[in-house]
Structures are given as C-alpha cells and as structure tokens.
Scaffold this motif. Structure first.
Motif, PDB file in Angstrom:
ATOM      1  N   UNK A   1      33.751  78.730 -66.476  1.00 21.77           N
ATOM      2  CA  UNK A   1      32.774  79.537 -67.186  1.00 21.77           C
ATOM      3  C   UNK A   1      32.587  78.948 -68.576  1.00 21.77           C
ATOM      4  N   UNK A   2      31.636  79.489 -69.289  1.00 23.79           N
ATOM      5  CA  UNK A   2      31.452  79.145 -70.703  1.00 23.79           C
ATOM      6  C   UNK A   2      31.783  80.337 -71.592  1.00 23.79           C
ATOM      7  N   UNK A   3      32.560  81.271 -71.069  1.00 20.69           N
ATOM      8  CA  UNK A   3      32.886  82.494 -71.793  1.00 20.69           C
ATOM      9  C   UNK A   3      34.038  82.264 -72.760  1.00 20.69           C
ATOM     10  N   UNK A   4      33.816  82.576 -74.024  1.00 23.60           N
ATOM     11  CA  UNK A   4      34.883  82.544 -75.024  1.00 23.60           C
ATOM     12  C   UNK A   4      35.502  83.934 -75.082  1.00 23.60           C
ATOM     13  N   UNK A   5      36.768  84.015 -74.736  1.00 22.32           N
ATOM     14  CA  UNK A   5      37.481  85.285 -74.716  1.00 22.32           C
ATOM     15  C   UNK A   5      38.472  85.304 -75.869  1.00 22.32           C
TER      16      UNK A   5
END
Length: 381
Positions: free
Chosen positions: A212-216
């Motif tokens: 993913x390209x999700x920054x958590x």
C-alpha cells in the motif's frame, strides 16, 4: 566536489525556512552516501552510474529530490561492473530527501528520544537524524549486512557513529525505542509484530503498510496496542525482506494471464488503469484483496493490466486507450471484479475511506482500520 551550495538548495526545496530539518539536509553531503547507483536506460534496462567518473551527473543526481536505486535483485551498485544488466526488483535505495523529511516529521522526534531508523538503505535518514538528535540517540537497522556495513563506514567518514544493526525486522528487533521510523513497508500481522515489540510504551511509530501507500502513525499505549491513524499523506516504499532478495514473484501466473482465455470473459465498466501507480486504488485493493501482484504495459494506444494472486487467481484487461476493456479472469477469485467494486465506490462516494481513518494495531501486528461505519482488519489469520 563543491557540494555545499547544492545541499543548501536541496534543503530549501524540501523543508520550510523554520524547519528543524533544514540544517541537517543542508549539511549532509548526500553524494558521499551514494557514489554509485542504478538508472534505467531507454529500453527500461538497469544501467550502472558511477559518480566519481562523472562528477557533474553525480552532483545532479545526489542533490535532486529523487530516490536513487542502489541495489537491484542481489546486485549492489558498489559491486557491479560497467555493462552489468541486473534483473529483478529494486531492493535498496537512497530515498528522496523530501520523503525522508516527511517521515521524520511523522515520527514526532524530540531531543533525548531514542530513534530506530528501520531500513538503513544508503543511510540518508540516519545521517539527518544524527545531525538533529545526536549519534547516541540513533540506531539504524537493515537485513542486509553489506548495507549496514558500508553505510556505517560512510557515515563515520562524515563524523557520525550511530548504532548500526543487522537483523531481520520481521523476526527480531534488538533494543527498545521511543520512536520508530520505517522506510520499508511493513506487512500487517507477524511481519509487524517484532517491530511493535521494540517500541516503548508511550512511543510512536511511523511506517507504511506492505503493498500500500498508506502512512500509518500511532502511539503505543499501556495495553501494548498502537493507537493512531492513516495520515492524509502517501508514500511508496519497498517491502521488508528476510533474505538476499524478495521471494519469487508469481512470474508463471503472470505469463499465463497474458494469453489465457480464463473461466470468465466480460466487458469491464472502467478504463484500464496502471493500478500500481494509482496509489489509493492499489492500497484499497490490498485492504480488500490482500496479496495481489500487478503487471501493466502499453503498446501504442493499447493498454493491458494484469492482476494475479498466489491462490491461482488472475485477471487480464485490455483496451484501446479509454475504451471499455475486454476482461478475462480465472481462478477462485475474480480480481478485476474486486478492483471494479473499489472504483465504483470511489465514483459513487467521491472518495475511499482509507486516508484519515483510525488505526488500532494490536501486539500481534493486526491492523484494525475504521472510519465512520466502515471498518476492516489487515494481517489477521
């Protein structure tokens, strides 16, 4: 090389005038960390670039705001010969400075706090953090002993001596840290569990999730859960790996999907899209249908997208430009149908629920995402 003015110009481009990261970026001779790198030629093949033999190109590449690939497959640029043409996926890089700065900001660093830089790469984030926090507060970890060793040597030549660790972060992370900033993408579930175990209660992590390209980001509470959110920001990082290279891809299935008729043939609703570069679509596909690998190519006006999964599922969509595609699918899942459900939701609601969603990561590494009435989990068995 007269690098100082270039580094200052780079710092001006990637930080704000009052940023605490302006001085670190301006004072790090990035070219020292990346003397050789890989670039693609007109045919898309990897070609070695040697900085000392072309100082002008070296300076231009090192002080541009872009990532430089330092390792393809198992071949590091430092060990390559001119004329080598490695094959495979990039496995290490010098991350573009603006993204390094963004990840450091997401980490909420402060004086006196210990930092784990997860994914040493060429050592750029480590160098910036040493300038900002001091060497004694910084640990840099990578699975590749060569990367750890050479980055340590080059950092030492700049006067920095952080703790350098070689370890497989999917199995074990030595030490305890107040902050963890990861520039490799972590897989929810067991692949994230060891990293969370190294985060102190009250500490903060900033990472992306695999495929993913999700920054958590989130804070670890007393129960051991990490509570945070998906930032309204996106990034693409390489996956964590356990060995010299990534596991074999689904190459045979990708080849099959290029020509097979499949169990089902239909006309797609939406134009063919390069899913890997449609970051929000790609991220939602991983959330809803984990483990999909992608292929995409163009030939004139013809666009072809391929999706495959380890369970034997595959899909191929082909169309002229924005025409409705001809879709072939096979295996237990209908992968193109899964993608079209996501695109239909995006078109119907105007957005997907990912960015800004709440996150709770349990000690077993499972990520629970929620926003309004929408909720899902990633990494559960």
């Amino acid at each position: 090389m007269k690098w100082e003015s270039r580094a200052h110009a780079l710092a001006d481009r990637v930080t704000d005038p009052d940023s605490r990261w302006l001085a670190p970026v301006a004072r790090v001779p990035r070219h020292t960390l990346v003397p050789r790198w890989w670039a693609t030629d007109d045919s898309g093949r990897w070609t070695l670039r040697d900085g000392p033999s072309d100082p002008g190109a070296w300076a231009e590449a090192a002080y541009a705001d872009r990532s430089l690939i330092t390792r393809v497959g198992t071949l590091h640029a430092d060990k390559a010969q001119l004329g080598d043409r490695p094959e495979g996926l990039p496995t290490s890089s010098a991350t573009l400075p603006s993204l390094v700065v963004r990840m450091l900001r997401h980490g909420r660093l402060a004086d006196g706090l210990s930092l784990l830089d997860l994914g040493t790469g060429a050592g750029g984030l480590t160098a910036y953090a040493c300038h900002r926090l001091g060497d004694g507060c910084v640990t840099s970890l990578d699975v590749d002993p060569y990367l750890v060793g050479v980055a340590g040597e080059r950092l030492a030549s700049l006067g920095h001596h952080p703790r350098m660790v070689t370890a497989d972060a999917t199995e074990r992370v030595p030490g305890q840290y107040d902050r963890i900033v990861s520039t490799v993408a972590l897989a929810p579930g067991p692949g994230l569990r060891a990293v969370l175990g190294a985060l102190r209660p009250g500490g903060r992590i900033a990472t992306t999730l695999a495929r993913t390209s999700l920054i958590v980001t989130g804070w670890k509470d007393r129960s051991g859960d990490v509570i945070g959110r998906v930032e309204r920001d996106m990034a693409g990082f390489m996956l964590t790996r356990s060995g010299d290279d990534y596991p074999p891809s689904l190459a045979e299935l990708l080849t099959l999907a290029e020509n097979a008729e499949g169990d089902e043939r239909s006309t797609g609703r939406y134009p063919v899209v390069d899913v890997a570069n449609a970051w929000e679509l790609r991220s939602m596909l991983e959330v809803t249908t984990p483990g999909v690998e992608l292929g995409y190519e163009t030939s004139g006006r013809t666009r072809t997208a391929i999706l495959v999964h380890a369970d034997g599922s595959w899909a191929r969509a082909v169309a002229e430009w924005t025409d409705s595609p001809e879709v072939h699918q096979g295996g237990p899942q209908r992968l193109w149908a899964a993608l079209e459900r996501i695109r239909n939701r995006l078109n119907t609601e105007g957005s997907l629920p990912l960015l800004g969603s709440g996150v709770r990561i349990t000690p077993d590494g499972v990520c629970h995402l929620s926003r309004g009435t929408w909720h899902t989990s990633m990494g559960s068995a």
